[in-house]
Design a protein around this motif. Structure first.
Motif, PDB file in Angstrom:
ATOM      1  N   GLN A 330       0.819  -1.213   0.000  1.00  0.00           N
ATOM      2  CA  GLN A 330       0.000   0.000   0.000  1.00  0.00           C
ATOM      3  C   GLN A 330       0.854   1.264   0.000  1.00  0.00           C
ATOM      4  O   GLN A 330       0.490   2.272  -0.612  1.00  0.00           O
ATOM      5  N   ALA A 331       2.011   1.195   0.668  1.00  0.00           N
ATOM      6  CA  ALA A 331       2.896   2.366   0.679  1.00  0.00           C
ATOM      7  C   ALA A 331       3.423   2.646  -0.722  1.00  0.00           C
ATOM      8  O   ALA A 331       3.473   3.800  -1.169  1.00  0.00           O
ATOM      9  N   GLY A 332       3.817   1.582  -1.427  1.00  0.00           N
ATOM     10  CA  GLY A 332       4.312   1.757  -2.783  1.00  0.00           C
ATOM     11  C   GLY A 332       3.239   2.282  -3.717  1.00  0.00           C
ATOM     12  O   GLY A 332       3.496   3.148  -4.559  1.00  0.00           O
ATOM     13  N   LEU A 333       2.024   1.768  -3.585  1.00  0.00           N
ATOM     14  CA  LEU A 333       0.920   2.250  -4.407  1.00  0.00           C
ATOM     15  C   LEU A 333       0.592   3.709  -4.107  1.00  0.00           C
ATOM     16  O   LEU A 333       0.342   4.506  -5.018  1.00  0.00           O
ATOM     17  N   GLY A 334       0.637   4.068  -2.823  1.00  0.00           N
ATOM     18  CA  GLY A 334       0.377   5.454  -2.456  1.00  0.00           C
ATOM     19  C   GLY A 334       1.410   6.393  -3.039  1.00  0.00           C
ATOM     20  O   GLY A 334       1.074   7.480  -3.539  1.00  0.00           O
ATOM     21  N   ALA A 335       2.685   5.971  -2.995  1.00  0.00           N
ATOM     22  CA  ALA A 335       3.747   6.801  -3.560  1.00  0.00           C
ATOM     23  C   ALA A 335       3.586   6.943  -5.068  1.00  0.00           C
ATOM     24  O   ALA A 335       3.821   8.022  -5.639  1.00  0.00           O
ATOM     25  N   LEU A 336       3.186   5.853  -5.725  1.00  0.00           N
ATOM     26  CA  LEU A 336       2.975   5.890  -7.169  1.00  0.00           C
ATOM     27  C   LEU A 336       1.838   6.850  -7.524  1.00  0.00           C
ATOM     28  O   LEU A 336       1.963   7.671  -8.442  1.00  0.00           O
ATOM     29  N   ILE A 337       0.751   6.778  -6.800  1.00  0.00           N
ATOM     30  CA  ILE A 337      -0.390   7.660  -7.076  1.00  0.00           C
ATOM     31  C   ILE A 337      -0.020   9.114  -6.808  1.00  0.00           C
ATOM     32  O   ILE A 337      -0.376  10.020  -7.591  1.00  0.00           O
ATOM     33  N   ASP A 338       0.721   9.370  -5.731  1.00  0.00           N
ATOM     34  CA  ASP A 338       1.176  10.738  -5.462  1.00  0.00           C
ATOM     35  C   ASP A 338       2.053  11.250  -6.602  1.00  0.00           C
ATOM     36  O   ASP A 338       1.932  12.415  -7.025  1.00  0.00           O
ATOM     37  N   GLY A 339       2.943  10.382  -7.088  1.00  0.00           N
ATOM     38  CA  GLY A 339       3.806  10.776  -8.199  1.00  0.00           C
ATOM     39  C   GLY A 339       3.029  11.075  -9.462  1.00  0.00           C
ATOM     40  O   GLY A 339       3.376  11.994 -10.223  1.00  0.00           O
ATOM     41  N   LEU A 340       1.964  10.322  -9.694  1.00  0.00           N
ATOM     42  CA  LEU A 340       1.134  10.573 -10.872  1.00  0.00           C
ATOM     43  C   LEU A 340       0.380  11.892 -10.753  1.00  0.00           C
ATOM     44  O   LEU A 340       0.215  12.621 -11.735  1.00  0.00           O
ATOM     45  N   ARG A 341      -0.060  12.214  -9.553  1.00  0.00           N
ATOM     46  CA  ARG A 341      -0.726  13.501  -9.359  1.00  0.00           C
ATOM     47  C   ARG A 341       0.244  14.655  -9.591  1.00  0.00           C
ATOM     48  O   ARG A 341      -0.121  15.683 -10.172  1.00  0.00           O
ATOM     49  N   GLU A 342       1.483  14.474  -9.147  1.00  0.00           N
ATOM     50  CA  GLU A 342       2.499  15.506  -9.393  1.00  0.00           C
ATOM     51  C   GLU A 342       2.763  15.642 -10.892  1.00  0.00           C
ATOM     52  O   GLU A 342       2.929  16.756 -11.410  1.00  0.00           O
ATOM     53  N   ALA A 343       2.819  14.495 -11.592  1.00  0.00           N
ATOM     54  CA  ALA A 343       3.027  14.541 -13.040  1.00  0.00           C
ATOM     55  C   ALA A 343       1.869  15.262 -13.729  1.00  0.00           C
ATOM     56  O   ALA A 343       2.076  16.020 -14.683  1.00  0.00           O
ATOM     57  N   ALA A 344       0.658  15.005 -13.249  1.00  0.00           N
ATOM     58  CA  ALA A 344      -0.509  15.695 -13.818  1.00  0.00           C
ATOM     59  C   ALA A 344      -0.399  17.199 -13.597  1.00  0.00           C
ATOM     60  O   ALA A 344      -0.721  17.994 -14.492  1.00  0.00           O
ATOM     61  N   ASP A 345       0.068  17.597 -12.419  1.00  0.00           N
ATOM     62  CA  ASP A 345       0.240  19.024 -12.125  1.00  0.00           C
ATOM     63  C   ASP A 345       1.281  19.660 -13.040  1.00  0.00           C
ATOM     64  O   ASP A 345       1.201  20.857 -13.337  1.00  0.00           O
ATOM     65  N   ARG A 346       2.253  18.838 -13.481  1.00  0.00           N
ATOM     66  CA  ARG A 346       3.287  19.353 -14.395  1.00  0.00           C
ATOM     67  C   ARG A 346       2.807  19.385 -15.838  1.00  0.00           C
ATOM     68  O   ARG A 346       3.539  19.832 -16.721  1.00  0.00           O
ATOM     69  N   GLY A 347       1.586  18.885 -16.082  1.00  0.00           N
ATOM     70  CA  GLY A 347       1.036  18.931 -17.428  1.00  0.00           C
ATOM     71  C   GLY A 347       1.043  17.613 -18.168  1.00  0.00           C
ATOM     72  O   GLY A 347       0.752  17.569 -19.374  1.00  0.00           O
ATOM     73  N   HIS A 348       1.366  16.504 -17.483  1.00  0.00           N
ATOM     74  CA  HIS A 348       1.325  15.194 -18.141  1.00  0.00           C
ATOM     75  C   HIS A 348      -0.099  14.948 -18.635  1.00  0.00           C
ATOM     76  O   HIS A 348      -1.058  15.053 -17.870  1.00  0.00           O
ATOM     77  N   PRO A 349      -0.278  14.588 -19.904  1.00  0.00           N
ATOM     78  CA  PRO A 349      -1.632  14.543 -20.484  1.00  0.00           C
ATOM     79  C   PRO A 349      -2.536  13.436 -19.953  1.00  0.00           C
ATOM     80  O   PRO A 349      -3.769  13.575 -20.000  1.00  0.00           O
ATOM     81  N   THR A 350      -1.968  12.325 -19.479  1.00  0.00           N
ATOM     82  CA  THR A 350      -2.818  11.205 -19.062  1.00  0.00           C
ATOM     83  C   THR A 350      -2.592  10.759 -17.619  1.00  0.00           C
ATOM     84  O   THR A 350      -3.343   9.910 -17.129  1.00  0.00           O
ATOM     85  N   ALA A 351      -1.603  11.298 -16.928  1.00  0.00           N
ATOM     86  CA  ALA A 351      -1.269  10.807 -15.587  1.00  0.00           C
ATOM     87  C   ALA A 351      -2.451  10.895 -14.634  1.00  0.00           C
ATOM     88  O   ALA A 351      -2.730   9.954 -13.884  1.00  0.00           O
ATOM     89  N   GLY A 352      -3.150  12.021 -14.643  1.00  0.00           N
ATOM     90  CA  GLY A 352      -4.285  12.180 -13.745  1.00  0.00           C
ATOM     91  C   GLY A 352      -5.588  11.680 -14.329  1.00  0.00           C
ATOM     92  O   GLY A 352      -6.436  11.153 -13.616  1.00  0.00           O
ATOM     93  N   LEU A 353      -5.724  11.802 -15.631  1.00  0.00           N
ATOM     94  CA  LEU A 353      -6.982  11.478 -16.300  1.00  0.00           C
ATOM     95  C   LEU A 353      -7.188   9.977 -16.468  1.00  0.00           C
ATOM     96  O   LEU A 353      -8.310   9.475 -16.351  1.00  0.00           O
ATOM     97  N   VAL A 354      -6.106   9.224 -16.731  1.00  0.00           N
ATOM     98  CA  VAL A 354      -6.238   7.796 -17.055  1.00  0.00           C
ATOM     99  C   VAL A 354      -5.372   6.926 -16.143  1.00  0.00           C
ATOM    100  O   VAL A 354      -5.856   5.967 -15.551  1.00  0.00           O
ATOM    101  N   VAL A 355      -4.075   7.255 -16.033  1.00  0.00           N
ATOM    102  CA  VAL A 355      -3.136   6.355 -15.358  1.00  0.00           C
ATOM    103  C   VAL A 355      -3.485   6.200 -13.887  1.00  0.00           C
ATOM    104  O   VAL A 355      -3.574   5.075 -13.375  1.00  0.00           O
ATOM    105  N   ALA A 356      -3.684   7.314 -13.188  1.00  0.00           N
ATOM    106  CA  ALA A 356      -3.999   7.233 -11.756  1.00  0.00           C
ATOM    107  C   ALA A 356      -5.289   6.444 -11.496  1.00  0.00           C
ATOM    108  O   ALA A 356      -5.312   5.590 -10.601  1.00  0.00           O
ATOM    109  N   PRO A 357      -6.374   6.673 -12.254  1.00  0.00           N
ATOM    110  CA  PRO A 357      -7.571   5.854 -12.029  1.00  0.00           C
ATOM    111  C   PRO A 357      -7.340   4.357 -12.252  1.00  0.00           C
ATOM    112  O   PRO A 357      -7.893   3.526 -11.524  1.00  0.00           O
ATOM    113  N   VAL A 358      -6.526   4.006 -13.250  1.00  0.00           N
ATOM    114  CA  VAL A 358      -6.230   2.589 -13.482  1.00  0.00           C
ATOM    115  C   VAL A 358      -5.428   2.026 -12.315  1.00  0.00           C
ATOM    116  O   VAL A 358      -5.713   0.917 -11.827  1.00  0.00           O
TER     117      VAL A 358
END
Length: 476
Positions: A330-358
């Motif tokens: 769960q810690a690893g998954l939480g870190a991954l999701i946090d990283g994806l949210r940061e990527a989305a904030d940087r403008g990553h086109p799918t990190a928040g919209l698709v990758v994080a939900p998957v």
């Protein structure tokens, strides 16, 4: 002075000796043979000022996940290209954009290059890579459109035909795909991409025995541990799983697919191939009460972490999530999701919209929260294509959605998914799932019929697997 040419008749700013080694290196890269490094390295040794050899070695290193070395080679190519042709200068610029973290600049450079020089296979290959993992929702349509457009320029070329076939089967143009790939294999039997495309045609046609027979024969003549050997073995493992032969599929994993088994393979494919195969086994095993545990889950997660420490490579992120979910990390998954949210904030086109939900849906499935898993995957089902990969590779997410829906009691939604899948071609596993869904609806006659059909198809399956034991009990 007359310049030598590459395999497509395009001039090379170098000596004939260096050109010969260059042609060999590119040929090995495009046919997924061993010895790319040696041949391109020999070309550079014969002519240290040959910019294009540096570019192609950088491209090969980029595909193998060594971005640092690719960037160094791109810098060298850029400096040397000042004395080369405009075409070779564009090669250096395109590689430089991809290798130095400016990948968003590459598509426009590639489009301009192919408009002027359409018969330039290494640049088409770079276009393919960008479209495959970053082409958006319409990437398959765009791939077929591009290859249809380029076809007159390449003609009867073994490499182009293999990829044109791939573009067709991804769009369900299976008859055309088969014709193209059969011609490619006629021209060049030792052609890893043609074998790959043919495997996909068999998969899309649901000809499991045909696909397994083709690959089993073809791989006997392909150099073991060549660049595509692992991925083609993964395709063979999918055919085995479809035939209910779990133990044989896992034997291929242990020998060839697991992290560290293929020293010539790339890290991105290594994470995805191993994780998706074991995740499928996990889905199938748990039907019969198994937990799908495997000791290699930790190695898969560690390979993803070491090769791609920063979330944002979507195809790696979702497969890394499978490993972490299977481990209950769960810690690893939480870190991954946090990283994806940061990527989305940087403008990553799918990190928040698709990758994080998957990732969140896979995490929920791992915890047994099938309602959340089904809801999450259903919400982004039409966007899964943006993650990358092929139809066959992305099928693991649809399988997960079907299983989550069945286990969450979302029976009508599961049946709707299964109708679509069975319309494409009946498989034993989907018939088993159909029977489970009908059982949930108390439609026992239809359920029994589906179970018996599945059992007939799996008559030669691995009878000791939890899944087949559960089917036998249901069909009795």
């Amino acid at each position: 002075m007359t310049l030598p040419n590459d395999a497509w008749g395009l001039p090379l700013t170098t000596s004939e000796e260096a050109a010969e080694a260059y042609r060999l290196g590119v040929d090995r890269m495009l046919s997924y043979q061993l010895g790319v490094d040696e041949a391109l390295g020999r070309s550079i040794e014969l002519d240290p000022n040959f910019a294009l050899a540096h570019s192609q070695l950088g491209l090969f290193r980029l595909f193998r996940g060594n971005g640092k070395l690719a960037a160094e080679l791109a810098n060298t190519a850029h400096e040397l290209a000042e004395q080369a042709s405009p075409r070779e200068q564009r090669h250096a610029a395109i590689l430089g954009a991809a290798a130095r973290g400016k990948a968003s600049e590459a598509p426009a450079l590639i489009d301009a290059h192919l408009d002027e020089t359409p018969r330039d296979a290494p640049i088409v290959l770079q276009w393919l890579g960008g479209n495959f993992y970053g082409g958006g929702v319409e990437k398959r349509e765009r791939m077929l459109e591009q290859f249809d457009r380029l076809a007159p320029s390449f003609g009867d070329d073994w490499w182009f035909l293999s990829w044109h076939a791939f573009a067709n089967h991804e769009m369900d143009e299976l008859e055309t795909a088969r014709q193209l790939v059969e011609r490619s294999l006629e021209l060049r039997r030792q052609n890893g991409q043609a074998a790959h495309a043919m495997s996909h045609v068999f998969f899309e046609e649901h000809d499991i025995d045909g696909g397994a027979g083709f690959l089993g024969e073809w791989l006997t003549d392909f150099p073991e541990r060549a660049g595509f050997y692992r991925h083609l073995t993964w395709h063979q493992a999918l055919f085995l799983l479809a035939n209910g032969k779990r133990s044989e599929a896992l034997a291929l994993h242990d020998d060839t697919i697991r992290p560290g088994a293929d020293e010539h393979g790339d890290a991105l494919g290594g994470v995805a191939d191993a994780a998706s195969l074991l995740w499928r086994c996990r889905l199938h095993d748990s039907v019969g009460g198994g937990n799908g545990g495997h000791p290699d889950w930790r190695e898969i997660a560690e390979l993803a972490e070491s090769a791609f420490p920063r979330p944002g490579t979507a195809w790696v992120d979702v497969h890394r999530a499978m490993a972490l979910a299977a481990l209950g990390d769960q810690a690893g998954l939480g870190a991954l999701i946090d990283g994806l949210r940061e990527a989305a904030d940087r403008g990553h086109p799918t990190a928040g919209l698709v990758v994080a939900p998957v990732v969140e849906a896979l995490a929920a499935f791992g915890q047994g929260d099938y309602e959340a898993a089904a809801e999450g995957l259903s919400d982004v089902r039409d966007l899964i294509v943006t993650l990358g990969g092929s139809n066959a590779q992305r099928d693991v997410f649809e399988e997960t959605l079907v299983e989550a829906s069945l286990r969450a009691g979302r029976t009508e939604e599961a049946l709707e998914l299964l109708r679509e899948r069975l319309d494409r071609g009946a498989t034993a596993r989907d018939l088993f799932r159909w029977g489970r869904a009908q059982t949930a609806r108390s439609e026992m006659d239809e359920a029994k019929q589906a179970f018996r059909r599945a059992a007939e198809l799996w008559a030669n399956g691995d009878l000791e697997s939890p899944e087949l034991r559960a089917l036998q009990e249901a069909a009795a």
